[in-house]
Design a protein around this motif. Structure first.
Motif, PDB file in Angstrom:
ATOM      1  N   PHE A 415       0.837  -1.187   0.000  1.00 24.32           N
ATOM      2  CA  PHE A 415       0.000   0.000   0.000  1.00 24.32           C
ATOM      3  C   PHE A 415       0.878   1.245   0.000  1.00 24.32           C
ATOM      4  CE2 PHE A 415      -1.974  -3.447   2.402  1.00 24.32           C
ATOM      5  CZ  PHE A 415      -3.095  -3.673   1.630  1.00 24.32           C
ATOM      6  N   VAL A 416       0.402   2.259  -0.680  1.00 27.56           N
ATOM      7  CA  VAL A 416       1.099   3.541  -0.705  1.00 27.56           C
ATOM      8  C   VAL A 416       0.267   4.531   0.102  1.00 27.56           C
ATOM      9  CG1 VAL A 416       1.915   5.431  -2.144  1.00 27.56           C
ATOM     10  CG2 VAL A 416       2.105   3.063  -2.956  1.00 27.56           C
ATOM     11  N   VAL A 417       0.887   5.183   1.063  1.00 28.42           N
ATOM     12  CA  VAL A 417       0.194   6.186   1.870  1.00 28.42           C
ATOM     13  C   VAL A 417       0.824   7.539   1.607  1.00 28.42           C
ATOM     14  CG1 VAL A 417      -0.402   6.958   4.195  1.00 28.42           C
ATOM     15  CG2 VAL A 417      -0.419   4.517   3.659  1.00 28.42           C
ATOM     16  N   LYS A 418       0.004   8.457   1.107  1.00 36.02           N
ATOM     17  CA  LYS A 418       0.451   9.824   0.856  1.00 36.02           C
ATOM     18  C   LYS A 418      -0.427  10.786   1.623  1.00 36.02           C
ATOM     19  CE  LYS A 418       2.229   9.049  -3.849  1.00 36.02           C
ATOM     20  NZ  LYS A 418       2.158   9.513  -5.264  1.00 36.02           N
ATOM     21  N   ASN A 419       0.201  11.537   2.516  1.00 38.61           N
ATOM     22  CA  ASN A 419      -0.525  12.517   3.332  1.00 38.61           C
ATOM     23  C   ASN A 419      -1.718  11.896   4.042  1.00 38.61           C
ATOM     24  OD1 ASN A 419       1.209  14.650   2.436  1.00 38.61           O
ATOM     25  ND2 ASN A 419       0.012  14.756   0.541  1.00 38.61           N
ATOM     26  N   GLY A 420      -1.518  10.668   4.536  1.00 41.25           N
ATOM     27  CA  GLY A 420      -2.554  10.005   5.311  1.00 41.25           C
ATOM     28  C   GLY A 420      -3.616   9.304   4.500  1.00 41.25           C
ATOM     29  N   VAL A 421      -3.512   9.313   3.172  1.00 47.50           N
ATOM     30  CA  VAL A 421      -4.489   8.661   2.295  1.00 47.50           C
ATOM     31  C   VAL A 421      -3.863   7.385   1.734  1.00 47.50           C
ATOM     32  CG1 VAL A 421      -5.912   8.901   0.221  1.00 47.50           C
ATOM     33  CG2 VAL A 421      -5.546  10.870   1.725  1.00 47.50           C
ATOM     34  N   VAL A 422      -4.652   6.285   1.719  1.00 54.37           N
ATOM     35  CA  VAL A 422      -4.130   4.975   1.337  1.00 54.37           C
ATOM     36  C   VAL A 422      -4.519   4.643  -0.106  1.00 54.37           C
ATOM     37  CG1 VAL A 422      -4.043   2.527   1.925  1.00 54.37           C
ATOM     38  CG2 VAL A 422      -4.386   4.224   3.735  1.00 54.37           C
ATOM     39  N   TYR A 423      -3.508   4.241  -0.908  1.00 54.93           N
ATOM     40  CA  TYR A 423      -3.704   3.814  -2.295  1.00 54.93           C
ATOM     41  C   TYR A 423      -3.156   2.400  -2.450  1.00 54.93           C
ATOM     42  CZ  TYR A 423      -3.873   8.927  -2.814  1.00 54.93           C
ATOM     43  OH  TYR A 423      -4.168  10.258  -2.663  1.00 54.93           O
ATOM     44  N   ASP A 424      -3.578   1.714  -3.520  1.00 54.56           N
ATOM     45  CA  ASP A 424      -2.938   0.431  -3.813  1.00 54.56           C
ATOM     46  C   ASP A 424      -1.545   0.685  -4.376  1.00 54.56           C
ATOM     47  OD1 ASP A 424      -3.611   1.345  -6.382  1.00 54.56           O
ATOM     48  OD2 ASP A 424      -3.916  -0.691  -7.121  1.00 54.56           O
ATOM     49  N   LYS A 425      -0.744  -0.377  -4.466  1.00 51.10           N
ATOM     50  CA  LYS A 425       0.655  -0.182  -4.848  1.00 51.10           C
ATOM     51  C   LYS A 425       0.822   0.220  -6.312  1.00 51.10           C
ATOM     52  CE  LYS A 425       1.540  -5.156  -5.548  1.00 51.10           C
ATOM     53  NZ  LYS A 425       2.357  -6.298  -5.052  1.00 51.10           N
ATOM     54  N   THR A 426      -0.208  -0.003  -7.134  1.00 51.54           N
ATOM     55  CA  THR A 426      -0.135   0.418  -8.539  1.00 51.54           C
ATOM     56  C   THR A 426      -0.531   1.881  -8.717  1.00 51.54           C
ATOM     57  OG1 THR A 426      -2.430  -0.176  -9.071  1.00 51.54           O
ATOM     58  CG2 THR A 426      -0.755  -1.916  -9.238  1.00 51.54           C
ATOM     59  N   LEU A 427      -1.019   2.496  -7.647  1.00 46.86           N
ATOM     60  CA  LEU A 427      -1.492   3.892  -7.669  1.00 46.86           C
ATOM     61  C   LEU A 427      -2.580   4.102  -8.730  1.00 46.86           C
ATOM     62  CD1 LEU A 427       1.828   5.869  -7.083  1.00 46.86           C
ATOM     63  CD2 LEU A 427      -0.111   5.647  -5.524  1.00 46.86           C
ATOM     64  N   THR A 428      -3.474   3.118  -8.820  1.00 47.06           N
ATOM     65  CA  THR A 428      -4.655   3.262  -9.677  1.00 47.06           C
ATOM     66  C   THR A 428      -5.947   3.270  -8.865  1.00 47.06           C
ATOM     67  OG1 THR A 428      -4.766   0.868 -10.035  1.00 47.06           O
ATOM     68  CG2 THR A 428      -3.545   2.173 -11.667  1.00 47.06           C
ATOM     69  N   HIS A 429      -5.896   2.773  -7.633  1.00 51.24           N
ATOM     70  CA  HIS A 429      -7.073   2.715  -6.772  1.00 51.24           C
ATOM     71  C   HIS A 429      -6.810   3.499  -5.487  1.00 51.24           C
ATOM     72  CE1 HIS A 429      -9.311  -0.864  -8.626  1.00 51.24           C
ATOM     73  NE2 HIS A 429      -8.269  -0.641  -9.411  1.00 51.24           N
ATOM     74  N   ILE A 430      -7.763   4.317  -5.091  1.00 53.48           N
ATOM     75  CA  ILE A 430      -7.716   4.931  -3.771  1.00 53.48           C
ATOM     76  C   ILE A 430      -8.555   4.063  -2.846  1.00 53.48           C
ATOM     77  CG2 ILE A 430      -9.574   6.563  -4.401  1.00 53.48           C
ATOM     78  CD1 ILE A 430      -8.329   8.516  -2.353  1.00 53.48           C
ATOM     79  N   LEU A 431      -7.973   3.692  -1.692  1.00 50.15           N
ATOM     80  CA  LEU A 431      -8.571   2.691  -0.818  1.00 50.15           C
ATOM     81  C   LEU A 431      -9.192   3.272   0.444  1.00 50.15           C
ATOM     82  CD1 LEU A 431      -5.743  -0.016  -0.979  1.00 50.15           C
ATOM     83  CD2 LEU A 431      -7.711   0.257  -2.496  1.00 50.15           C
ATOM     84  N   CYS A 432      -8.498   4.190   1.080  1.00 51.36           N
ATOM     85  CA  CYS A 432      -8.965   4.713   2.371  1.00 51.36           C
ATOM     86  C   CYS A 432      -8.580   6.181   2.500  1.00 51.36           C
ATOM     87  CB  CYS A 432      -8.335   3.965   3.548  1.00 51.36           C
ATOM     88  SG  CYS A 432      -8.461   2.164   3.482  1.00 51.36           S
ATOM     89  N   ALA A 433      -9.524   6.972   3.002  1.00 54.74           N
ATOM     90  CA  ALA A 433      -9.246   8.375   3.305  1.00 54.74           C
ATOM     91  C   ALA A 433     -10.004   8.745   4.569  1.00 54.74           C
ATOM     92  CB  ALA A 433      -9.666   9.273   2.144  1.00 54.74           C
ATOM     93  N   THR A 434      -9.462   9.670   5.333  1.00 59.08           N
ATOM     94  CA  THR A 434     -10.135  10.114   6.546  1.00 59.08           C
ATOM     95  C   THR A 434     -10.339  11.632   6.497  1.00 59.08           C
ATOM     96  OG1 THR A 434      -8.070  10.491   7.779  1.00 59.08           O
ATOM     97  CG2 THR A 434      -9.029   8.276   7.858  1.00 59.08           C
ATOM     98  N   ASP A 435     -11.258  12.084   7.295  1.00 58.95           N
ATOM     99  CA  ASP A 435     -11.612  13.506   7.313  1.00 58.95           C
ATOM    100  C   ASP A 435     -10.397  14.381   7.617  1.00 58.95           C
ATOM    101  OD1 ASP A 435     -14.008  15.369   7.223  1.00 58.95           O
ATOM    102  OD2 ASP A 435     -13.177  15.921   9.171  1.00 58.95           O
ATOM    103  N   LYS A 436      -9.616  13.960   8.580  1.00 59.84           N
ATOM    104  CA  LYS A 436      -8.461  14.762   8.978  1.00 59.84           C
ATOM    105  C   LYS A 436      -7.402  14.801   7.879  1.00 59.84           C
ATOM    106  CE  LYS A 436      -5.324  15.544  12.853  1.00 59.84           C
ATOM    107  NZ  LYS A 436      -4.935  15.120  14.223  1.00 59.84           N
ATOM    108  N   ALA A 437      -7.279  13.718   7.128  1.00 62.11           N
ATOM    109  CA  ALA A 437      -6.244  13.648   6.101  1.00 62.11           C
ATOM    110  C   ALA A 437      -6.561  14.518   4.895  1.00 62.11           C
ATOM    111  CB  ALA A 437      -6.043  12.197   5.660  1.00 62.11           C
TER     112      ALA A 437
END
Length: 538
Positions: A415-437
């Motif tokens: 998983f790739v996490v950028k600024n608290g947001v989680v993406y899959d390793k191919t950077l084609t899918h966004i998986l998880c985001a939170t209000d604070k992020a």
């Protein structure tokens, strides 16, 4: 092929296979054992079922075969009567002759024609919907054809009903009306999953004497529902049909269920199905002998401060304690580990859930964990930071929805996490985001094509979203994003999923390209005017 993310443990439990060893699920049929190796994706049907010693679970069809064999063994057929066949999927020898059974995935099923290679032939499919196994098929015998299964009858029944009811066969698929009192038509045998979902008008539902099945979540979020009677012939129900109904008082006439002090069980008291939200008790002791706490069985029971779980419990289904903000657990079951409000399976390979009232400044996922289950941290506002460690290889659809104070960090290559947001390793899918992020404004990075299920759910601060080159917006992606007021969905988006913008109560305007498919209920409880570019308004 079945991906590594899809171990189908919910199906295994629906068939009553038990995980006694890590990733090994077993069931005994009068002493004859069948074993599922979940991680390796195969079933050992044992020595007596011909050609069944290593049956690959590599497609949806293969799971239908598994379910069908289980049904035959449960009905009392002997394993030596059954063969896994290269021509038929299942070949069954009976005292009346041979039966060839062709199995198909539910979405692929279209019946078949008599091939005349057996005395009798069956075309069969099944699926698991909201905790309830559904099946249907066609049976051929000497030129005669019979249909069977959910919503199907050998002899068609003419059910008289208003346009408020969407009916297929003998199944109520959807109630669309706004009446306070709803009398379900006589002749209905099944109320389908989510049939009354989020109907805010209904207060009293009168179920017919003909009713046999209640689908999972069928009255979910009916916030003004006060009365439902479980009629005499009801013998099975899916995941808590009554979750999220704060005013509801159930009565029961069916001998197949037990209702005690507002708590609903199956007739053997091995499954706890529903706990009445308005029950004023602050402590509940789960009776000894209960084996399963069903999905959402204690949902939003905020009066509860303590639940005592006996040793007999071997299964927590999805989020049994969600929405209980003041709850603590006293657990005596060896099948789960609870640490600082986080619930793990007994092997500590899976995070099952987290109590809503948990206060956690920083949770470093244990190195043993490979799976963070869907919705497991739902609405946990007291969890502030989570480190995804290196051995996690599966994350269910956004486990962190509603975690408005959470920041996620990762040391994981999957998983790739950028600024608290989680993406899959191919950077084609966004998986998880939170209000604070994400804050008030968010632009999807270049290359992201899919917004996965529930990603932005509960991000109340979000006011503006730039979809960039996204093509797919999955189910429940933006539910409860109350800060959204105006959305432009670009022409690149081909699909907007069910409930995608549900409960976005301040959303006033949405512009959508003419070729974008919008699924049902995508804008449920949302006041927005939906405009189709280069097309009529809807």
């Amino acid at each position: 092929m079945i991906s590594k993310d899809m171990k189908y443990t919910a199906l295994y439990w629906a068939l009553r296979f038990v995980e006694n060893q890590l990733d090994v699920h077993e069931k005994s049929y009068n002493g004859y054992k069948v074993t599922i190796y979940a991680e390796k994706h195969y079933v050992d049907f044992g020595e007596k079922i011909k050609n069944g010693r290593r049956f690959e679970l590599n497609s949806h069809k293969s799971f239908v075969v598994l379910e069908c064999v289980d049904r035959l063994l449960t009905q009392g057929y002997l394993p030596e009567q059954i063969a896994i066949n290269d021509f038929f999927d299942i070949y069954l020898e009976t005292k009346n002759g041979s039966v060839g059974i062709y199995c198909e995935a539910w979405d692929d099923y279209d019946g078949g024609i008599d091939q005349d290679f057996a005395d009798y032939e069956v075309f069969y499919t099944s699926r698991l919907v909201s905790g309830l196994l559904e099946y249907k098929g066609e049976y051929y015998s000497y030129g005669f054809e019979f249909h069977f299964g959910v919503g199907l009858d050998e002899y068609a029944v003419n059910i008289s009903a208003s346009s408020d009811f969407e009916i297929q066969g003998s199944e109520l698929i959807l109630y669309k009306g706004k009446s306070k009192t709803v009398k379900v038509p006589e002749g209905i045998k099944t109320i389908g999953a989510s049939a009354f979902w989020n109907n805010v008008f209904v207060e009293d539902v009168i179920l017919p004497e003909s009713l046999e099945r209640l689908g999972g979540d069928c009255f979910y979020y009916c916030k003004n529902l006060k009365k439902v009677n479980i009629s005499k012939k009801v013998w099975i129900m899916g995941n808590n049909p009554f979750a999220g109904c704060p005013k509801l008082q159930i009565t029961n006439e069916s001998p197949n269920f037990i209702l005690e002090n507002g708590v609903l069980y199956d007739k053997d008291k091995t499954n706890l199905i529903h706990y009445t939200i308005s029950n004023p008790q602050t402590e509940f002791i789960v009776p000894d002998g209960v084996m399963c706490l069903g999905k959402h069985c204690f949902y939003a029971c905020n009066n509860l401060q303590k639940i005592v779980i006996p040793e007999s419990v071997i299964r927590f289904e999805n989020n049994p304690f969600s929405g209980c903000e003041h709850l603590s657990l006293e657990s005596h079951t060896p099948h789960y580990v609870i640490e600082n409000g986080v619930i793990y399976n007994k092997f500590k390979t899976t995070i099952v859930g987290c109590l809503n009232g948990s206060q956690i400044d920083c949770l470093r996922i244990p190195e043993t964990v490979s799976l963070i289950s869907r919705n497991s941290f739902w609405n946990c506002k007291g969890v502030k930071k989570i480190f995804i460690t290196k051995n996690v290889d599966r994350i269910g659809y956004n486990p962190f929805a509603g975690c408005e104070n959470l920041i996620i960090e990762s040391e994981n290559d999957n998983f790739v996490v950028k600024n608290g947001v989680v993406y899959d390793k191919t950077l084609t899918h966004i998986l998880c985001a939170t209000d604070k992020a994400i804050g008030k404004e968010f632009t999807l990075p270049d290359g992201i094509t899919h917004i996965n299920r529930g990603v932005f759910s509960g991000c109340k601060s979000l006011e503006n979203i730039d979809f960039n080159g996204v093509t797919y917006i999955d189910k429940s992606s933006f539910t409860n994003c109350v800060g959204l007021t105006d959305i432009y969905v670009p022409d690149t988006v081909t699909y907007i999923g069910e409930w995608a913008f549900a409960y976005c109560v301040n959303l006033k305007k949405v512009s959508i390209g003419k070729n974008t498919f919008v699924d049902k209920n995508a804008f449920n409880e949302c006041p927005a005017v939906i405009e189709r570019r280069n097309r009529w308004k809807i």
